[in-house]
Design an enzyme around this catalytic site. Structure first.
Site, mmCIF file in Angstrom:
data_model
loop_
_atom_site.group_PDB
_atom_site.id
_atom_site.type_symbol
_atom_site.label_atom_id
_atom_site.label_comp_id
_atom_site.label_asym_id
_atom_site.label_seq_id
_atom_site.Cartn_x
_atom_site.Cartn_y
_atom_site.Cartn_z
ATOM 1 N N GLU A 17 -10.399 2.017 -6.161
ATOM 2 C CA GLU A 17 -11.277 0.983 -6.715
ATOM 3 C C GLU A 17 -12.731 1.252 -6.308
ATOM 4 O O GLU A 17 -12.985 1.866 -5.260
ATOM 5 C CB GLU A 17 -10.818 -0.385 -6.171
ATOM 6 N N ASN A 38 -6.180 -8.233 -13.700
ATOM 7 C CA ASN A 38 -5.791 -8.028 -12.300
ATOM 8 C C ASN A 38 -5.878 -9.362 -11.572
ATOM 9 O O ASN A 38 -6.889 -10.076 -11.698
ATOM 10 C CB ASN A 38 -6.749 -7.034 -11.628
ATOM 11 N N GLU A 39 -4.855 -9.721 -10.857
ATOM 12 C CA GLU A 39 -4.860 -10.951 -10.037
ATOM 13 C C GLU A 39 -5.533 -12.093 -10.791
ATOM 14 O O GLU A 39 -6.493 -12.706 -10.294
ATOM 15 C CB GLU A 39 -5.508 -10.695 -8.677
ATOM 16 N N TYR A 68 0.899 -7.537 -0.055
ATOM 17 C CA TYR A 68 0.225 -7.038 1.141
ATOM 18 C C TYR A 68 0.957 -7.540 2.377
ATOM 19 O O TYR A 68 1.398 -8.693 2.405
ATOM 20 C CB TYR A 68 -1.242 -7.502 1.181
ATOM 21 N N GLU A 88 -0.217 -2.933 -6.125
ATOM 22 C CA GLU A 88 -1.018 -2.999 -4.885
ATOM 23 C C GLU A 88 -0.060 -3.318 -3.752
ATOM 24 O O GLU A 88 0.634 -4.348 -3.789
ATOM 25 C CB GLU A 88 -2.112 -4.066 -4.973
ATOM 26 N N GLN A 91 -5.466 1.203 -0.502
ATOM 27 C CA GLN A 91 -5.923 2.118 -1.513
ATOM 28 C C GLN A 91 -6.031 3.494 -0.877
ATOM 29 O O GLN A 91 -6.164 3.602 0.342
ATOM 30 C CB GLN A 91 -7.266 1.674 -2.057
HETATM 31 O O1 AHR Z 1 -7.211 -3.844 -2.585
HETATM 32 C C1 AHR Z 1 -8.259 -4.750 -2.343
HETATM 33 C C2 AHR Z 1 -8.177 -5.965 -3.254
HETATM 34 O O2 AHR Z 1 -7.004 -6.665 -2.983
HETATM 35 C C3 AHR Z 1 -8.093 -5.717 -4.732
HETATM 36 O O3 AHR Z 1 -9.341 -5.502 -5.314
HETATM 37 C C4 AHR Z 1 -7.510 -6.994 -5.248
HETATM 38 O O4 AHR Z 1 -6.804 -6.829 -6.441
HETATM 39 C C5 AHR Z 1 -6.641 -7.466 -4.097
HETATM 40 O O5 AHR Z 1 -6.815 -8.783 -3.784
#
Ligand code: AHR
Length: 561
Positions: free
Chosen positions: A79, A233-234, A306, A360, A410
């Site tokens: 990103e 995205n999100e 996450y 992600e 990432q």
């Molecule tokens: O990976 C960092 C961020 O985490 C991304 O931009 C977003 O999609 C997520 O909240």
């Protein structure tokens, strides 16, 4: 039960994880386990010269009928954020840092080494404010634009987007590494038209629409052939703060007139925030309910998961046994997230036309240990995060039937990164080596694996908790069996005997990732602290015997007769 050195053996027997026929981890207490394995070795290994007291028994049934592990499960996410694109990947054509057409050469070499299958780009949150036309044309004439992450930068650090890395540079990266592109469309400040124009610009053959001629004039006559398209995205957060019903309406508007050029697209809808306490099943239910009776196709549902320690006192680089196990146990929740959302989707889509796309995933620690100011979200990862990677990739393999893709968040200078880079300094994190060790799973067929091992009791935030002693996955291709196993114990190595239920093993070799210190890390100053080593395996009567060191991940390459 006693707790010694932060570890005890729980005298409970429990199947793990439930509902996954490809993998069973049976736990038992040590005495009954040794009794069982001794009997098994007498019965099954007649001819064995000496007894090998195994702590763990691993049975594998390998045939070519298992689900294929898509190489795309080993995907990457990059990103326009902090030091990911600029400096991490893009150093510029005039840079003194070794590069190919502006892209860091070491990055290219290592991506090829792990056979990178795809890159998701340009975000993330950045994607919902990105206008693809800004990244076209003569680099010095490209506009400077606002970047979503600008507001998060430390005072005095500018994150204005220079647009030096646009779609042509991104596609060049994909071509140089052999990766497939996965583009995230702007649904936040963009329109269906802007999205459809981007699709035409990427995929229309020259001689059809003007956008194809424009692409050719910008240096790429051949269509890019982009198959994977993320529709936002999100959208429940930075991508528009919508509820699932609002998103479903917008999704339909964005995809209904999707331009019909080759290749046939794989459209990925925004899915849940999997790391929510309730797994965000409400999003998945709400979205599919709102799509009922409509005809828009949905090939993938994006899940973000996450291992979220942002609101904790956990540190990236210094931690104790409790921190080690807490992170690993939290990361292993990925399995529940996959299973629960898959079961939820089955209510609306019993044939499972829509697959999961975990685009992600990774560990997210609190701020404060970035590799340099301005390198937002960068983290000096350790052996703990490598172990987390192994556990996660094994989960992906075991659920290969449900997943179309996954992307680690990432790739460089960010959360769960494979690399750190600053100027001419570059380091592979311990996470990188797990991707190297697991490479042979990509494209292979999942094999059934049954692990019987002790289930240790470990320290946790809540006092103590149990976790699987070993976890892993196995796959087969052309009579080569790839087996990956991790031993999270900080205290004990585990001796294991591995046998095939349907064949014999004739040859084998392995590699191991570990270190004497659980907090070991590769930094820009000390890039080679945690590296791969070869791992000895002993083949006896068609079975494999080995000892997995404490806090280690092993990968075995075994030849079947
Ligand atoms: O990976 C960092 C961020 O985490 C991304 O931009 C977003 O999609 C997520 O909240």
């Amino acid at each position: 039960m006693t707790l010694q050195n932060g570890l005890a053996i729980a005298a409970v027997s429990k199947a793990f994880p439930p509902g996954n026929e490809w993998y069973i981890n049976r736990s038992m207490n040590r005495r009954s386990f040794l009794r069982a394995s001794a009997c098994a070795s007498v019965a099954l290994a007649a001819g064995a010269r000496t007894a090998f007291a195994a702590d763990a028994m691993i049975d594998i049934t390998a045939h070519e009928a298992g689900p294929q592990i898509s190489p795309n499960l080993y995907g990457q996410f990059i990103e326009h954020l902090g030091g990911v694109i600029y400096d991490g990947i893009w150093v510029g054509r005039d840079s003194k840092i070794s590069n190919i057409d502006g892209i860091r050469k070491q990055f290219l070499d290592d991506m090829k080494r792990i056979a990178v299958p795809n890159f998701r780009w340009p975000g993330g949150c950045f994607a919902d404010g990105y206008h693809w036309r800004d990244g076209l044309g003569e680099p010095s004439k490209r506009p400077r634009t606002y970047n979503y992450w600008q507001a998060t930068m430390p005072a005095g650090y500018d994150a204005t987007e220079t647009n030096q890395f646009g779609i042509h540079e991104f596609m060049h990266l994909c071509r140089l590494t052999g990766a497939e592109p996965y583009l995230a469309a702007n649904m936040g400040s963009g329109s269906p038209r802007e999205f459809h124009d981007w699709v035409q610009y990427c995929n229309a053959p020259v001689g059809t629409v003007s956008l194809a001629s424009e692409r050719a004039a910008n240096g790429d006559k051949d269509p890019f052939g982009v198959r994977w398209w993320g529709v936002g995205n999100e959208s429940w957060g930075c991508g528009g703060d919508m509820n699932p019903q609002e998103y479903a309406t917008l999704y339909r508007r964005f995809v209904t007139q999707f331009p019909a050029y080759d290749p046939k697209p794989s459209l990925v809808a925004v899915g849940p925030r999997g790391h929510s306490k309730d797994l965000d099943l409400g999003w998945t239910n709400g979205f599919f309910e709102a799509m009922e009776g409509h005809h828009s196709k949905i090939d993938g549902l994006s899940v973000h998961f996450y291992t979220d320690f942002r609101n904790s006192a956990e540190k990236v680089s210094t931690f104790d046994a409790r921190g080690w196990y807490d992170v690993l146990r939290e990361g292993a929740r990925m399995e529940t997230v996959i299973e629960q959302h898959w079961a939820t989707m089955a209510k609306y889509d019993p044939q499972h036309h829509t697959k999961l796309v975990v685009d992600e995933w990774g560990v997210w620690y609190p701020k404060g240990e970035e590799i340099a100011p301005g390198y937002l979200l960068s983290q000096p990862l350790t052996l703990r995060d490598a172990m987390h990677t192994a556990v996660t990739l094994d989960i992906f393999n075991r659920h290969a039937d449900k997943l179309a893709m996954a992307n680690v968040a990432q790739t460089i200078n960010c959360l769960h990164s494979l690399f750190l880079a600053q100027g001419d300094r570059f380091a592979r994190t311990p996470v990188y080596y797990i991707f190297e060790m697991y490479r042979d799973h990509m494209g292979s067929r999942l094999a059934k694996m049954n692990i019987q091992s002790q289930e240790p009791m470990v320290p946790s935030r809540a006092g103590s908790a149990t976790m699987p002693g070993l976890s892993g996955s196995a796959s087969i291709r052309d009579k080569q069996l790839t087996v990956t196993i991790s031993n999270p114990s900080l205290d004990s190595s585990v001796t294991a005997r591995l046998r095939l239920t349907n064949g014999a093993i004739t040859e084998g070799k392995g590699s191991v990732l570990t270190h004497t210190e659980m907090t070991a890390s590769n930094t820009l100053d000390h890039p080679n602290e945690v590296v791969l080593a070869s791992f000895p395996v002993n083949i006896r009567s068609s079975q494999v015997e080995f000892s997995i060191p404490r806090h280690a991940v092993v990968s075995l390459e075994l030849k079947m007769a």
